[in-house]
Design a protein around this motif. Structure first.
Motif, mmCIF file in Angstrom:
data_model
loop_
_atom_site.group_PDB
_atom_site.id
_atom_site.type_symbol
_atom_site.label_atom_id
_atom_site.label_comp_id
_atom_site.label_asym_id
_atom_site.label_seq_id
_atom_site.Cartn_x
_atom_site.Cartn_y
_atom_site.Cartn_z
ATOM 1 N N SER A 57 -6.356 -10.485 4.457
ATOM 2 C CA SER A 57 -6.904 -9.295 5.096
ATOM 3 C C SER A 57 -5.781 -8.307 5.392
ATOM 4 O O SER A 57 -4.764 -8.675 5.970
ATOM 5 N N ILE A 58 -5.963 -7.040 4.958
ATOM 6 C CA ILE A 58 -4.983 -5.975 5.174
ATOM 7 C C ILE A 58 -5.674 -4.850 5.941
ATOM 8 O O ILE A 58 -6.433 -4.075 5.369
ATOM 9 N N PRO A 59 -5.431 -4.750 7.261
ATOM 10 C CA PRO A 59 -6.122 -3.732 8.060
ATOM 11 C C PRO A 59 -5.516 -2.340 7.905
ATOM 12 O O PRO A 59 -4.329 -2.201 7.639
ATOM 13 N N PHE A 60 -6.360 -1.320 8.060
ATOM 14 C CA PHE A 60 -5.890 0.063 8.082
ATOM 15 C C PHE A 60 -6.822 0.885 8.963
ATOM 16 O O PHE A 60 -7.937 0.470 9.279
ATOM 17 N N THR A 61 -6.341 2.035 9.397
ATOM 18 C CA THR A 61 -7.138 2.935 10.225
ATOM 19 C C THR A 61 -7.226 4.292 9.550
ATOM 20 O O THR A 61 -6.364 4.666 8.756
ATOM 21 N N ILE A 67 0.862 -1.161 0.000
ATOM 22 C CA ILE A 67 0.000 0.000 0.000
ATOM 23 C C ILE A 67 0.899 1.211 0.000
ATOM 24 O O ILE A 67 1.731 1.386 0.882
ATOM 25 N N ARG A 68 0.772 2.042 -1.012
ATOM 26 C CA ARG A 68 1.554 3.273 -1.130
ATOM 27 C C ARG A 68 0.614 4.442 -0.942
ATOM 28 O O ARG A 68 -0.450 4.495 -1.546
ATOM 29 N N LYS A 69 1.003 5.370 -0.096
ATOM 30 C CA LYS A 69 0.160 6.533 0.156
ATOM 31 C C LYS A 69 0.667 7.713 -0.649
ATOM 32 O O LYS A 69 1.855 8.001 -0.674
ATOM 33 N N GLY A 70 -0.243 8.400 -1.309
ATOM 34 C CA GLY A 70 0.095 9.585 -2.072
ATOM 35 C C GLY A 70 -0.644 10.781 -1.525
ATOM 36 O O GLY A 70 -1.083 10.784 -0.385
ATOM 37 N N ALA A 71 -0.798 11.800 -2.336
ATOM 38 C CA ALA A 71 -1.425 13.043 -1.900
ATOM 39 C C ALA A 71 -2.743 12.768 -1.179
ATOM 40 O O ALA A 71 -2.891 13.059 -0.013
ATOM 41 N N PHE A 100 -8.881 -4.079 3.893
ATOM 42 C CA PHE A 100 -9.034 -4.630 2.552
ATOM 43 C C PHE A 100 -9.120 -6.137 2.736
ATOM 44 O O PHE A 100 -8.415 -6.720 3.563
ATOM 45 N N GLU A 101 -9.956 -6.795 1.933
ATOM 46 C CA GLU A 101 -10.043 -8.247 1.985
ATOM 47 C C GLU A 101 -10.018 -8.775 0.557
ATOM 48 O O GLU A 101 -10.830 -8.366 -0.271
ATOM 49 N N LEU A 102 -9.055 -9.645 0.271
ATOM 50 C CA LEU A 102 -8.950 -10.278 -1.043
ATOM 51 C C LEU A 102 -9.297 -11.752 -0.891
ATOM 52 O O LEU A 102 -8.589 -12.501 -0.220
ATOM 53 N N GLY A 116 -3.639 5.112 8.102
ATOM 54 C CA GLY A 116 -2.512 4.362 8.656
ATOM 55 C C GLY A 116 -2.663 2.889 8.328
ATOM 56 O O GLY A 116 -3.709 2.291 8.571
ATOM 57 N N ILE A 117 -1.614 2.300 7.746
ATOM 58 C CA ILE A 117 -1.650 0.895 7.351
ATOM 59 C C ILE A 117 -1.047 0.047 8.464
ATOM 60 O O ILE A 117 0.036 0.340 8.951
ATOM 61 N N ASN A 118 -1.745 -0.995 8.873
ATOM 62 C CA ASN A 118 -1.285 -1.884 9.934
ATOM 63 C C ASN A 118 -0.661 -3.134 9.312
ATOM 64 O O ASN A 118 -1.250 -4.209 9.303
ATOM 65 N N LYS A 119 0.540 -2.993 8.761
ATOM 66 C CA LYS A 119 1.232 -4.054 8.025
ATOM 67 C C LYS A 119 1.446 -5.307 8.880
ATOM 68 O O LYS A 119 1.341 -6.427 8.392
ATOM 69 N N ASP A 120 1.739 -5.096 10.179
ATOM 70 C CA ASP A 120 2.009 -6.239 11.060
ATOM 71 C C ASP A 120 0.770 -7.080 11.326
ATOM 72 O O ASP A 120 0.881 -8.227 11.762
ATOM 73 N N GLU A 121 -0.406 -6.532 11.081
ATOM 74 C CA GLU A 121 -1.649 -7.246 11.370
ATOM 75 C C GLU A 121 -2.255 -7.914 10.137
ATOM 76 O O GLU A 121 -3.378 -8.403 10.189
#
Length: 197
Positions: free
Chosen positions: A99-103, A32-36, A89-91, A110-115
């Motif tokens: 499952s890729i959690p974020f807040t 997940i890359r964050k931009g503007a 996100f759920e694929l 904020g991306i919770n990569k460890d989760e």
């Protein structure tokens, strides 16, 4: 001459874009890359028909898309307008759900990569009156299997089993002629399979 310069610029742009995507793909299965204001989701090894959803912490689906490409998937999402809270996100693939959690807090994502988490779905195969069930369970989560017979509007529990401390679940059921519902649940995930024998 102008056309040659135009095509050369387009070619260089295409090569740069392709190199960037390849660079993203080498880092991990999902990036997940964050931009503007957009968050770019990059997924590897997707297939046509895989299902991508964005859900809130209560499991309510906010976005749903059937993947239409093979291999690498990239898409930008503006998640900053979501209310403060936890999301993911759920694929959903053939036999697994990633499952890729974020807040979102005050329009900041904020991306919770460890989760990040992978749940393996059961594989069910029917051959005449035999039903084979296999499921990977790498964390040895407690799993419950319930088999119900269905007669018109009545459902009757025929078999139940709690499986603990097992990383690979393998079961075979011999079912008489009729209709059945099999529920397999573990760690807040439930899969239901209907069998017409």
């Amino acid at each position: 001459m102008k056309n040659t310069i135009k095509f050369t610029k387009q070619g260089i742009l295409m090569i740069a874009l392709f190199a960037t995507l390849i660079g993203f793909a080498k880092d991990s299965n999902s990036l997940i890359r964050k931009g503007a204001r957009k968050t770019a989701l990059v997924l590897k090894d997707v297939k046509v028909g895989n299902l991508l959803t964005i859900k809130d912490n209560y499991g309510i689906i906010l976005y749903k898309e059937a993947i239409k490409t093979e291999g690498l998937y990239t898409k930008g999402f503006d998640l900053t307008e979501l209310p403060n809270g936890k999301y993911f996100f759920e694929l959903e693939k053939d036999l697994e759900i990633n499952s890729i959690p974020f807040t979102v807090t005050n329009n900041v994502v904020g991306i919770n990569k460890d989760e990040e988490n992978t749940i393996y779905k059961p594989y069910v195969k029917q051959e005449k009156d035999l039903v084979y069930i296999t499921q990977l369970n790498p964390n040895s989560d407690k799993t419950v299997i319930n088999v119900y017979s269905i007669n018109d509007t009545e459902t009757t529990l025929r078999f139940t089993e709690k499986i603990e401390n097992t990383q690979s679940i393998e079961k075979i059921f011999k079912l008489k002629k009729g209709n059945y519902k099999i529920e397999i649940s573990s760690k807040n995930n439930e899969h239901t399979i209907f069998i017409n024998n």
